[in-house]
Design an enzyme around this catalytic site. Structure first.
Site, PDB file in Angstrom:
ATOM      1  CB  ALA A   1     -22.389 -90.682  25.748  1.00 44.54           C
TER       2      ALA A   1
ATOM      3  N   GLY B   1     -27.113 -90.493  22.575  1.00 45.00           N
ATOM      4  CA  GLY B   1     -27.943 -89.902  21.532  1.00 45.00           C
ATOM      5  C   GLY B   1     -27.442 -90.197  20.126  1.00 45.00           C
TER       6      GLY B   1
ATOM      7  CE  LYS C   1     -21.475 -80.897   5.101  1.00 37.69           C
ATOM      8  NZ  LYS C   1     -21.203 -82.339   5.172  1.00 37.69           N
TER       9      LYS C   1
ATOM     10  CD  GLU D   1     -31.788 -82.683   4.901  1.00 37.26           C
ATOM     11  OE1 GLU D   1     -30.787 -82.792   5.643  1.00 37.26           O
ATOM     12  OE2 GLU D   1     -32.959 -82.585   5.332  1.00 37.26           O
TER      13      GLU D   1
ATOM     14  CG  ASP E   1     -32.575 -77.561  11.014  1.00 38.58           C
ATOM     15  OD1 ASP E   1     -31.901 -77.673  12.050  1.00 38.58           O
ATOM     16  OD2 ASP E   1     -32.761 -78.504  10.232  1.00 38.58           O
TER      17      ASP E   1
ATOM     18  CG  HIS F   1     -25.819 -75.575   8.266  1.00 43.14           C
ATOM     19  ND1 HIS F   1     -25.015 -75.629   9.381  1.00 43.14           N
ATOM     20  CD2 HIS F   1     -26.685 -76.619   8.376  1.00 43.14           C
ATOM     21  CE1 HIS F   1     -25.385 -76.658  10.129  1.00 43.14           C
ATOM     22  NE2 HIS F   1     -26.389 -77.267   9.541  1.00 43.14           N
TER      23      HIS F   1
ATOM     24  CG  LEU G   1     -14.814 -72.395 -14.897  1.00 46.83           C
ATOM     25  CD1 LEU G   1     -15.610 -71.379 -14.079  1.00 46.83           C
ATOM     26  CD2 LEU G   1     -13.392 -71.886 -15.139  1.00 46.83           C
TER      27      LEU G   1
END
Length: 564
Positions: free
Chosen positions: A106, A108, A254, A288, A307, A312, A456
């Site tokens: 908790a 972190g 997401k 990123e 990662d 993902h 589009l």
């Protein structure tokens, strides 16, 4: 073992959810909490008429809080573990069950930046059950003032280590709050992977609910390869059933990823085009604009492929390419995703480019190389960039390249899916585009972050007397169309775990299939000590990525200069 003295706060939470919020924003704030405060404060007015539902579309019960919160003084960061009871408890005479959520780790960054804000947002949206308690379990000694700044007012009690004995103490604390009601318990493991199994064992044997359900959310990484992932799964299943394990990949929560299946399966204009007959290539892009920033020690053990790409991007690819499921039931959807993963061709080294960012000077500012990070071993060959071309062996996608690209310290921050359609056969207007037919390519873009959007790219006549063509966008920009702030992915996923909705979580055979695809490549990269191509910090990545795309007659859509 010292036990904290519990003291009530001055204001009741039963009738004053807004008062709770104002308590959040008036307390002295440290940096870790100020981000949360501004995040929540920006949402308070937009939420008056907004009802969040679980991912399966069912509305949830309202919540009425009444408990109070308190805490104790902070010690240094190297002290022994401690249980933090972030007690946000609600009670109702009408409901005979209670939910206990335990965040392990908790103190972190993940808990502070994502999990607790997500839980607060779910509370504020009336999405949690009527009777619930949030507990924290951490190594760091945290006190009343520090915890109030971090997650609002809390209660604390000392725990020495992760052991069955001390989880039994946690169990007794949970029972105090549950007060004899039907208890449901959710454990969120926001901890290093090397103690997943120990904590799962302790939680299962000493802190499981005796009357309701017990579920455990596990954060990635789920191992480093097929062998370690399989061992982790087998070890967890010694203490938990598969339906108790919720392997979280926050990208699946997401909004635009959720909307992917809606866009495809509920719009007649797209579903007939969703195949090799009309789609020339599909690109999954993650970038990123910052480096490891002190996280190099953790990152160097995994690299960008483990990662980002193996979880993902591969999960999004499976959702994109799957066949129409029998229903929206979690198992039906996950069955189709597993079929996609199992139909993928082996990933060859010749179809992969790896890179690592190097130092770069831009004007008066100097940017460090990956190996300049003091937590990274000198001479590290860990890639901070990777691009790959993948192919599926099935009738729908035969011959269509699925290109992945992920990197750190690039020129921009973005995550998107780009679908490039085939050229129009015998295009009457091709002379207007010259020899570069790619300029006339229709392209569907789903921008996952930042500034969520669907657009589009189409060819259009520029108004005027001549015949001049232009490439224009049909654009759905979410912030313009939907002024209400989009819920964070963690809000959606925590809520789904509470509801038992598994559609956006990863099943063990799905995880096995994902690692089966990437493990041979990762071993080859490490055994052959492949040296990554260097690219300047803040650039568009290694040149090799462009050659990889050109090999399949593809251009990376994010490098065209047309997108903002």
């Amino acid at each position: 073992m010292a036990t904290a003295h519990l003291s009530p706060c001055s204001s009741s939470l039963k009738h004053y959810k807004t008062q709770l919020f104002s308590d959040f924003i008036v307390v002295p704030r440290k940096s870790c909490f100020s981000t949360w405060v501004s995040h929540v404060q920006s949402r308070i007015h937009a939420r008056k008429h907004f009802q969040l539902k679980s991912s399966n579309g069912h509305p949830l019960n309202a919540v009425s809080l009444q408990d109070s919160l308190a805490g104790k003084p902070l010690a240094n960061d190297h002290s022994e573990p401690q249980e933090i009871e972030a007690s946000v408890t609600a009670s109702s005479e009408k409901v005979g069950s209670t939910l206990s959520i335990t965040v392990v780790g908790a103190s972190g960054d993940l808990a502070k930046k994502k999990i607790f804000p997500a839980l607060f947002a779910l509370y504020y949206e009336d999405c949690l059950p009527e009777d619930f308690t949030v507990f924290g379990y951490a190594r760091t000694k945290l006190t009343d003032e520090e915890l109030r700044n971090m997650i609002s007012k809390t209660l604390t009690c000392r725990i020495d280590k992760n052991s069955e004995e001390h989880f039994a103490v946690l169990d007794s604390r949970l029972k105090e709050k549950e007060a004899g009601k039907l208890s449901n318990r959710l454990f969120y493991l926001s901890i290093p992977p090397n103690i997943f199994v120990d904590v799962a064992k302790c939680a299962s044997l000493r802190a499981s609910s005796a009357t309701g359900w017990t579920r455990v959310i596990v954060e990635k990484p789920f191992g480093r390869d097929s062998e370690s992932s399989g061992e982790l799964t087998r070890s967890l299943k010694q203490y938990l059933r598969e339906d108790q394990i919720f392997r979280i990949d926050h990208y699946l929560g997401k909004e635009l990823v959720e909307n992917l299946s809606v866009l495809r399966f509920s719009n007649l204009v797209f579903e007939p085009l969703w195949s090799r007959n009309y789609i020339r290539n599909v690109q999954f892009i993650f970038s990123e604009d910052f480096g490891t920033e002190g996280r190099g020690g953790y990152f160097d053990n995994y690299g960008i492929i483990r990662d980002i790409m193996q979880n993902h991007l591969l999960q999004i690819l499976a959702l994109f390419a799957m066949e129409t499921p029998v229903s929206l039931d979690a198992e039906d959807i996950r069955n189709e995703k597993v079929k996609v993963l199992r139909s993928m061709q082996p990933l060859l080294l010749e179809n992969v480019i790896v890179g690592q960012y190097k130092g770069h000077n831009k004007g008066s500012k100097s940017y460090p190389a990956y190996t300049d990070d003091p937590t990274v071993p000198k001479g590290s060959l860990t890639p901070t960039f990777a691009a790959a071309a993948l192919f599926l062996n099935n009738a729908r996608w035969d011959g269509v390249p699925f290109l992945m690209k992920a990197g750190k310290a690039l020129h921009t921050k973005r995550a998107e899916i780009r679908v490039q359609f085939r050229h129009v056969p015998g295009n009457l207007y091709k002379r207007n585009f010259g020899t570069d037919l790619d300029k006339a390519t229709n392209e569907l873009v789903l921008r996952l972050q930042p500034d969520e959007a669907i657009y589009l790219k189409i060819n259009n006549k520029v108004p005027g007397l001549g015949m001049r063509l232009d490439r224009s966008d049909l654009n759905l920009l979410y912030r313009s169309r939907y002024p209400t702030e989009i819920p964070d992915a963690y809000e959606r996923l925590v809520l789904d775990a509470i509801e038992g909705e598994r559609r956006l979580f990863i099943r063990s055979d799905e995880l096995d299939a994902a690692w089966a695809l990437f493990t041979p490549l990762l071993k080859e990269l490490e055994e052959k000590k492949i040296v990554p191509e260097l690219y300047p910090y803040g650039s568009r990545g290694p040149v090799g990525a462009h050659y990889l795309a050109a090999k399949y007659n593809v251009r990376w859509g994010d490098l065209s200069g047309e997108d903002s």
